[in-house]
Scaffold this motif. Sequence first.
Motif, PDB file in Angstrom:
ATOM      1  N   SER A 204       0.803  -1.485  -0.059  1.00 30.07           N
ATOM      2  CA  SER A 204       0.119  -0.029  -0.329  1.00 30.07           C
ATOM      3  C   SER A 204       0.998   1.439   0.435  1.00 30.07           C
ATOM      4  O   SER A 204       0.396   2.019  -0.033  1.00 30.07           O
ATOM      5  CB  SER A 204      -0.751  -0.124   1.037  1.00 30.07           C
ATOM      6  OG  SER A 204      -1.611  -0.782   0.806  1.00 30.07           O
ATOM      7  N   GLU A 205       2.011   1.118   0.373  1.00 27.55           N
ATOM      8  CA  GLU A 205       2.708   2.458   0.752  1.00 27.55           C
ATOM      9  C   GLU A 205       3.057   3.220  -0.341  1.00 27.55           C
ATOM     10  O   GLU A 205       2.778   4.595  -0.478  1.00 27.55           O
ATOM     11  CB  GLU A 205       4.160   2.001   1.380  1.00 27.55           C
ATOM     12  CG  GLU A 205       5.361   2.859   1.210  1.00 27.55           C
ATOM     13  CD  GLU A 205       6.644   2.725   2.520  1.00 27.55           C
ATOM     14  OE1 GLU A 205       7.237   3.750   2.738  1.00 27.55           O
ATOM     15  OE2 GLU A 205       6.262   1.675   2.467  1.00 27.55           O
ATOM     16  N   ALA A 206       3.147   2.520  -1.910  1.00 28.51           N
ATOM     17  CA  ALA A 206       3.710   4.012  -2.704  1.00 28.51           C
ATOM     18  C   ALA A 206       2.692   4.062  -3.240  1.00 28.51           C
ATOM     19  O   ALA A 206       2.081   4.663  -4.132  1.00 28.51           O
ATOM     20  CB  ALA A 206       4.619   2.841  -4.051  1.00 28.51           C
ATOM     21  N   ALA A 207       1.530   2.802  -3.387  1.00 27.44           N
ATOM     22  CA  ALA A 207      -0.098   3.497  -3.797  1.00 27.44           C
ATOM     23  C   ALA A 207      -0.563   4.534  -3.464  1.00 27.44           C
ATOM     24  O   ALA A 207      -0.790   5.647  -4.019  1.00 27.44           O
ATOM     25  CB  ALA A 207      -0.700   2.438  -3.673  1.00 27.44           C
ATOM     26  N   ILE A 208      -0.698   4.025  -1.938  1.00 31.67           N
ATOM     27  CA  ILE A 208      -1.113   5.519  -1.234  1.00 31.67           C
ATOM     28  C   ILE A 208      -0.359   6.554  -1.038  1.00 31.67           C
ATOM     29  O   ILE A 208      -1.069   7.791  -1.915  1.00 31.67           O
ATOM     30  CB  ILE A 208      -1.691   4.768   0.016  1.00 31.67           C
ATOM     31  CG1 ILE A 208      -2.461   4.075   0.099  1.00 31.67           C
ATOM     32  CG2 ILE A 208      -1.879   7.137   1.485  1.00 31.67           C
ATOM     33  CD1 ILE A 208      -3.444   4.578   0.051  1.00 31.67           C
TER      34      ILE A 208
END
Length: 365
Positions: A204-208
Amino acid sequence: MKKTLKKLTAAVLALSMTAAFTACSSGTAETTTAAADTAAETEAEESKEAAAGTSYKIGICNYVDDASLNQIYENIESQLKKLGEEEGVNFEISYDNCQADSNVLNQIITNFKDAEKVDLMVGIATPVAMAMQSATEDTDIPVVFSAVSDPVSAQLVDSLDAPGANVTGTSDYLNTNAIMDLIFAADPDASKIGLLYDVGQDSSEAAIADAKAYLDAKGVEYIERTGTTVDEVMLAADALVSDGVDAVFTPTDNTIMTAELSIYEKFADAGIPHYTGADSFALNGAFLGFGVDYINIGVETANMINEILVNGADPATTPVMTFDNGIATVNTEICEKLGYDLDTIKADFEPFCTSVNEIQTAESF
């Protein structure tokens, strides 16, 4: 006269020898190339013949029990069975699920390595792949990962084209901007977007971060709510409803995926569409899932396993496989409940997708 004749004879003989040498050299080059091709083909055939009847032990660990990851495992298993029959080999699969427990995960990997002595490990999702990488870095056991969103940032590989060590696999990288485009295609006036995810999920880190950058550039407000358990996610969903968001975005987050069946009605009842990073979310009640085909990820992961074990491919030079992120899956029941016209929604989405599929709520595919 005799000297002249001798000179002419010598010249003719020299020319004949030169022509013969040239012809011989050309023939040798062609023969050498043909021989090399034949040798390569023979080597490949001998490799397959040597592999015929061989059994390979494969240890597969799943991160958590959810529709997306289960779909990957099921298709790895079925494709390996098919490939085994085609290649004349036997793939012995040991399967386990750590249910997001790191202690259990380490025990599973230790068992694969020391007790079962597997020939290859498969890690479904980033935390499993990273644990397998750490456990095998001093061994010659290859690791194939699946559903790792950003293998470079996770330091699993040096690059997508050249992994560099004993680890390679398939990535479910998500095009976040494309999902944002879909949100505003359906509701151009949306002014407040909820971001629902687990802060502990690497996927989720990069997408958020991408979602925030997109919304900042557009001047749209966003509210972040997070959870690490089903109960926490349910509370976060309640909070987003109270926040009055116009839509909710979740990337390929396994924690939210696990909780989707428990939260989808909260959003639907409040008239809030939930946009997510996989069709399995839509299967479990989200309005829309956008991203890779997890059936295909499972199949291609199995093909990669076969290439490494049977055909001798080197993980260090086997590129990570990525997929087209162009498929939108709309839950038709939720679409109706939200008051959308399905044909209109499909027409709005089509410019931003390679295809728009339909699905209805169920627990599994």
